[in-house]
Design an enzyme around this catalytic site. Structure first.
Site, PDB file in Angstrom:
ATOM      1  N   CYS A   1       6.040  11.440  49.919  1.00  0.00           N
ATOM      2  CA  CYS A   1       7.363  11.869  50.375  1.00  0.00           C
ATOM      3  C   CYS A   1       7.343  12.507  51.767  1.00  0.00           C
ATOM      4  CB  CYS A   1       7.971  12.855  49.390  1.00  0.00           C
ATOM      5  SG  CYS A   1       7.177  14.460  49.428  1.00  0.00           S
TER       6      CYS A   1
ATOM      7  N   LYS B   1     -27.356   4.668  19.043  1.00  0.00           N
ATOM      8  CA  LYS B   1     -27.236   6.125  19.154  1.00  0.00           C
ATOM      9  C   LYS B   1     -25.784   6.424  19.501  1.00  0.00           C
ATOM     10  CE  LYS B   1     -29.478  10.127  21.268  1.00  0.00           C
ATOM     11  NZ  LYS B   1     -28.373  10.776  21.927  1.00  0.00           N
TER      12      LYS B   1
ATOM     13  N   CYS C   1       9.773  15.129  45.180  1.00  0.00           N
ATOM     14  CA  CYS C   1       8.808  14.093  45.527  1.00  0.00           C
ATOM     15  C   CYS C   1       8.825  13.040  44.418  1.00  0.00           C
ATOM     16  CB  CYS C   1       7.420  14.731  45.626  1.00  0.00           C
ATOM     17  SG  CYS C   1       6.108  13.554  45.892  1.00  0.00           S
TER      18      CYS C   1
ATOM     19  N   TYR D   1       0.834  -1.196   0.000  1.00  0.00           N
ATOM     20  CA  TYR D   1       0.000   0.000   0.000  1.00  0.00           C
ATOM     21  C   TYR D   1       0.875   1.255   0.000  1.00  0.00           C
ATOM     22  CZ  TYR D   1      -3.325   3.532   1.562  1.00  0.00           C
ATOM     23  OH  TYR D   1      -4.090   4.656   1.651  1.00  0.00           O
TER      24      TYR D   1
ATOM     25  N   GLU E   1     -31.280   1.652  15.313  1.00  0.00           N
ATOM     26  CA  GLU E   1     -29.832   1.836  15.138  1.00  0.00           C
ATOM     27  C   GLU E   1     -29.221   2.249  16.468  1.00  0.00           C
ATOM     28  OE1 GLU E   1     -29.655   5.160  12.512  1.00  0.00           O
ATOM     29  OE2 GLU E   1     -31.000   4.246  11.047  1.00  0.00           O
TER      30      GLU E   1
ATOM     31  N   ASP F   1     -22.453   8.028  20.474  1.00  0.00           N
ATOM     32  CA  ASP F   1     -22.187   9.148  21.365  1.00  0.00           C
ATOM     33  C   ASP F   1     -20.889   9.818  20.940  1.00  0.00           C
ATOM     34  OD1 ASP F   1     -22.781  10.839  23.357  1.00  0.00           O
ATOM     35  OD2 ASP F   1     -22.218   9.515  25.004  1.00  0.00           O
TER      36      ASP F   1
ATOM     37  N   GLU G   1     -21.904  10.665  12.531  1.00  0.00           N
ATOM     38  CA  GLU G   1     -21.362  10.891  13.861  1.00  0.00           C
ATOM     39  C   GLU G   1     -19.873  10.574  13.837  1.00  0.00           C
ATOM     40  OE1 GLU G   1     -23.804  11.927  15.841  1.00  0.00           O
ATOM     41  OE2 GLU G   1     -23.032  11.817  17.891  1.00  0.00           O
TER      42      GLU G   1
ATOM     43  N   LYS H   1     -32.870   5.667  25.758  1.00  0.00           N
ATOM     44  CA  LYS H   1     -31.608   5.873  26.472  1.00  0.00           C
ATOM     45  C   LYS H   1     -31.298   4.675  27.355  1.00  0.00           C
ATOM     46  CE  LYS H   1     -30.039   9.940  26.887  1.00  0.00           C
ATOM     47  NZ  LYS H   1     -28.990  10.700  26.205  1.00  0.00           N
TER      48      LYS H   1
ATOM     49  N   CYS I   1       1.590  18.772  46.968  1.00  0.00           N
ATOM     50  CA  CYS I   1       2.867  18.507  47.602  1.00  0.00           C
ATOM     51  C   CYS I   1       3.885  19.467  46.979  1.00  0.00           C
ATOM     52  CB  CYS I   1       3.278  17.065  47.357  1.00  0.00           C
ATOM     53  SG  CYS I   1       5.017  16.797  47.686  1.00  0.00           S
TER      54      CYS I   1
HETATM   55  P1  AMP Z   1     -29.623  14.476  21.612  1.00  0.00           P
HETATM   56  O1  AMP Z   1     -28.622  15.490  21.171  1.00  0.00           O
HETATM   57  O2  AMP Z   1     -29.265  13.748  22.868  1.00  0.00           O
HETATM   58  O3  AMP Z   1     -31.013  14.975  21.562  1.00  0.00           O
HETATM   59  O4  AMP Z   1     -29.564  13.317  20.525  1.00  0.00           O
HETATM   60  C1  AMP Z   1     -29.636  13.598  19.183  1.00  0.00           C
HETATM   61  C2  AMP Z   1     -28.326  13.275  18.570  1.00  0.00           C
HETATM   62  O5  AMP Z   1     -28.083  11.883  18.527  1.00  0.00           O
HETATM   63  C3  AMP Z   1     -28.251  13.668  17.148  1.00  0.00           C
HETATM   64  O6  AMP Z   1     -27.908  15.023  17.018  1.00  0.00           O
HETATM   65  C4  AMP Z   1     -27.148  12.799  16.622  1.00  0.00           C
HETATM   66  O7  AMP Z   1     -25.946  13.516  16.767  1.00  0.00           O
HETATM   67  C5  AMP Z   1     -27.074  11.660  17.577  1.00  0.00           C
HETATM   68  N1  AMP Z   1     -27.202  10.343  16.943  1.00  0.00           N
HETATM   69  C6  AMP Z   1     -26.316   9.339  17.181  1.00  0.00           C
HETATM   70  N2  AMP Z   1     -26.643   8.243  16.488  1.00  0.00           N
HETATM   71  C7  AMP Z   1     -27.761   8.519  15.777  1.00  0.00           C
HETATM   72  C8  AMP Z   1     -28.558   7.776  14.862  1.00  0.00           C
HETATM   73  N3  AMP Z   1     -28.295   6.497  14.560  1.00  0.00           N
HETATM   74  N4  AMP Z   1     -29.621   8.400  14.306  1.00  0.00           N
HETATM   75  C9  AMP Z   1     -29.921   9.694  14.627  1.00  0.00           C
HETATM   76  N5  AMP Z   1     -29.196  10.436  15.482  1.00  0.00           N
HETATM   77  C10 AMP Z   1     -28.125   9.872  16.057  1.00  0.00           C
HETATM   78 ZN    ZN Z   2       5.334  14.489  47.869  1.00  0.00          ZN
END
Ligand code: AMP
Ligand code: ZN
Length: 725
Positions: free
Chosen positions: A447, A147, A467, A68, A145, A149, A206, A350, A462
């Site tokens: 220490c 969610k 130390c 590659y 799906e 974070d 995301e 949630k 400290c």
């Molecule tokens: P909240 O901000 O807690 O109201 O949640 C909404 C946010 O969830 C959206 O702005 C997305 O950024 C996020 N999110 C993550 N995964 C998903 C998904 N599979 N579908 C839609 N939103 C999603």
């Molecule tokens: Zn110390």
């Protein structure tokens, strides 16, 4: 994304190209005609794009890294030899140089809303009833799906090429972070939307930091003494806003695409029928899509799916704070519409916070690399979300006081994703009266030095620079401030590991341990001798640098210079009263306290004695004395700069003012002695005009410096270097 036939062809092309680029040098690429270069580059790009997809998106590479790299380097070389053939979607164009300035504000093609939250199967059933009622249907199909974070972004493609990546912002307008988004390998720079009749498309995705990467990053940051990221979401969002794409590219960000917000000329509902279909198109175009995208016949199947995911989520390599349930039929989205905050066709389920109640047995204090003491709770072991927890963070003493946590309390422990478990609150109802308050120790648990508390912060510290918990950091700092070449992180590590130093002062006694040094792996006589020489040389550093090297909190170079002006040696400084210290212009009570704290630790005083005995003297050098005696032409004058100077950076100009005894300040007042006005001056210029402050242009400023330079060697040197004298 690729049919079997396409894959076969691409692999064959890979072989051909590997042979073709083998052993070729710069000269060869230069001699290609423009047309040849263009064609070859395009072939290489197609092949590299394919291998990127196999490697990053499918995690299933079909050639070696070595092969590659060969293809990639060949493409780079051709593009370098023929810059005209570079295209913005070339795989070589992921990283652009660092930039200054702000991310531009951009309007989204479609609003990026938030989601309504639900917390239980019953909530979901309730939502399902509402959806059916609004649609007037008996049966509604859903899709579930994860969610993710992370940080949500809008990705816009035009004619198959990534045009921009934009943060969510306020939902309507976000920031254009394209330079950073482009570095993420799971975001294609070119995606074949035209295959689906789509010309312009806005995707919602995301950007996340995988848990494994997050753990590694935090480990590295801890080693470097940098503040840790609280969780992968903050790490991802923080990384996306860095002004250094090269750094971003190293942070291992990943991206999942999960929605099309807007597309042209194809339309949602008319042409894109279901969310499932949308995910398939995204996948076909080279994106990573959710690993769970389950179509469910009814809400009971949805509930089953989210509860199963809740059990499994620990094994995913990304954080998810829940699952998203969407109506699968996109035509229904328009019928359902949106409220002010969120669509009615989707809802978040949630995951419950991972909490448990247990007994707080004890509190121990950990000493960090900067000397900060952090309380750690020792708990009766308890299961929190599938993990046994026996320690939790208490952050700092103020928080303990605010929450009124006591030893012997039953406490509520929470583990949110990747963060270390922490104590939410004590369960006061269960108190027996036997609980004991938590007190900050008086002596460092490592220490034994007396613990101090700075005026400006909640953290006890400290103050002993030797130390063991802090020595490594201080050794590196010592080497940096005093320009001791060779005394960096790896040397500090080995010296500490082999117990060759247990105090900064030991550096100056290392010659006696020559034999041991020579025996260190990879340390020839040259390396050893060089280091010893460099250490010896540092004895001649100016007093102010030596003061800086002590690493007293709040005593940086500038403060150290003020101190070296005022006190001729460290004895005088040590004996100065708080009032005397706090009274020095430029030094306030916070710094004065910190200096007093430093000398209050006898470990520090002892180390200074040992250093002086080795000939490392904390007093002004002859040059410093001489410089002090020189007349200071700008003594007591306050000087302000505005606009750009042609010959000096702002910093240089300010340093010169200091050398001449003046005080560079940042704002114009009646007390300003004069203002130097460069090109494109700012508001300070108008203010100076209004107040009638004396003004100098750059030429006049230089004339003034020329005149004064006779009285100051260093200023003379600077002017010579700049070709002014
Ligand atoms: P909240 O901000 O807690 O109201 O949640 C909404 C946010 O969830 C959206 O702005 C997305 O950024 C996020 N999110 C993550 N995964 C998903 C998904 N599979 N579908 C839609 N939103 C999603
Ligand atoms: Zn110390």
């Amino acid at each position: 994304m690729y049919t079997t036939t396409e894959e076969r062809e691409l692999l064959q092309l890979t072989d051909e190209l590997l042979k073709q680029v083998e052993g070729k040098d710069k000269e060869y690429w230069k001699n290609l005609s423009l047309q040849e270069a263009k064609e070859l580059a395009e072939k290489l790009r197609n092949v590299i794009r394919y291998h990127d997809f196999k490697y990053y998106v499918q995690a299933n590479p079909v050639i070696s890294d070595y092969q590659y790299d060969k293809l990639f380097h060949a493409l780079e070389a051709i593009e370098e030899a023929h810059p005209e053939v570079v295209t913005p979607d070339s795989p070589t164009q992921r990283i652009s140089p660092a930039f200054t300035g702000e991310f531009e504000k951009v309007k989204h093609l479609a609003e990026m809303t938030s989601l309504e939250n639900t917390y239980s199967p019953e909530d979901l059933r309730e939502w399902d009833r509402k959806v059916k009622q609004l649609l007037g249907k008996e049966d509604v199909e859903y899709i579930v799906e994860p969610k993710f974070d992370g940080a949500s972004v809008e990705l816009v493609y035009e004619d198959d090429v990534l045009k921009r990546g934009v943060t969510r912002g306020d939902g309507f307008v976000g920031e254009d972070i394209s330079v950073n988004v482009r570095t993420i390998r799971t975001i294609p720079l070119r995606a074949p939307f035209s295959k689906f009749g789509i010309k312009v498309v806005s995707i919602r995705a995301e950007v996340i930091m995988p848990k494994s990467v997050f753990r590694r990053l935090n480990r590295e940051r801890e080693e470097k003494g940098l503040p840790l990221f609280a969780n992968p979401r903050n790490a991802a969002a923080g990384t996306l806003r860095l002004k250094n794409p090269t750094e971003v590219s190293k942070r291992g960000l990943d991206c999942y695409a999960y929605q099309i917000l807007y597309s042209e000329p194809k339309e949602l509902c008319n042409d894109l029928k279901t969310q499932k279909q949308v995910l398939e198109i995204l996948s076909e175009c080279g994106f990573k899509t959710p690993h769970i995208q389950k179509v469910c016949k009814n809400i009971e199947e949805v509930i089953e799916t989210v509860l199963k995911a809740q059990e499994e989520r620990e094994t995913w390599d990304f954080e998810a704070d829940g699952m998203v349930v969407k109506v699968n039929n996109i035509c229904d989205w328009e019928k359902l519409g949106e409220t002010m905050h969120h669509p009615r066709w989707a809802v978040a389920y949630k995951f419950p916070a991972k909490q448990a109640v247990t007994k707080l047995l004890d509190v121990v204090w950990q000493v960090g690399r900067t000397g900060a003491l952090t309380p750690v709770a020792i708990l009766e072991p308890v299961e929190v979300g599938g993990v046994i927890v026996s320690r939790a963070s208490l952050f700092n003493p103020d928080l303990i006081r605010q929450k009124d946590i006591r030893i012997g309390d039953y406490v509520l422990v929470e583990r949110a994703g990747e963060t270390i478990p922490y104590i939410v609150a004590p369960v006061k109802e269960r108190r027996t009266g036997e609980e004991k308050p938590i007190t900050v120790p008086e002596h460092c648990p490592v220490c034994g030095a007396p613990i101090v508390r700075e005026l400006d912060e909640a953290v006890p510290r400290c103050p002993n620079i030797n130390c063991p918990a802090q020595l490594k950091e201080h050794l590196i700092y010592w080497g940096k401030v005093l320009d001791i070449r060779g005394l960096g992180e790896s040397t500090a590590n080995i010296l500490l590991k082999k117990k060759l130093v247990s105090s900064i002062a030991d550096l100056y006694y290392l010659r006696k341990r020559m034999l041991e040094l020579l025996r260190l792996p990879g340390w020839g006589s040259k390396k050893t001798e060089n280091l010893l020489k460099e250490i010896e040389k540092s004895k001649g550093a100016p007093f102010w640098k030596k003061l800086t090297a002590l690493g007293i909190r709040h005593v940086g170079e500038k403060t150290a210079q003020l101190l070296a002006q005022k006190f001729k040696d460290i004895e005088e400084l040590k004996n100065a009263t708080f009032i005397e210290l706090a009274g020095i212009p430029g030094i306030g009570p916070v710094t004065a306290t910190s200096i007093k704290n430093f000398f209050a630790a006898e470990q520090n005083v002892e180390m200074i004695k040992k250093l002086e005995e080795a000939g490392f003297l904390f007093r002004r050098t002859e040059e410093e004395e001489k410089e002090r005696e020189l007349p200071k032409p700008l003594e007591g004058q306050r000087v302000v700069f505005t606009g750009e100077l042609e010959h000096f950076t702002r910093k240089e100009a300010q340093r010169i003012i200091e050398l001449l005894g003046g005080n560079p300040t940042n704002s114009v007042t009646r007390k300003t002695s004069f203002i130097v006005v460069g090109k494109n001056p700012g508001s300070k210029y108008q203010k100076a005009q209004k107040l009638g402050v004396k003004m100098l242009n750059e030429a006049e400023f230089i004339e003034l410096l020329k005149r004064f330079s006779a009285q100051n060697e260093e200023v003379k040197e600077i002017l010579k270097e700049k070709g002014i004298l």
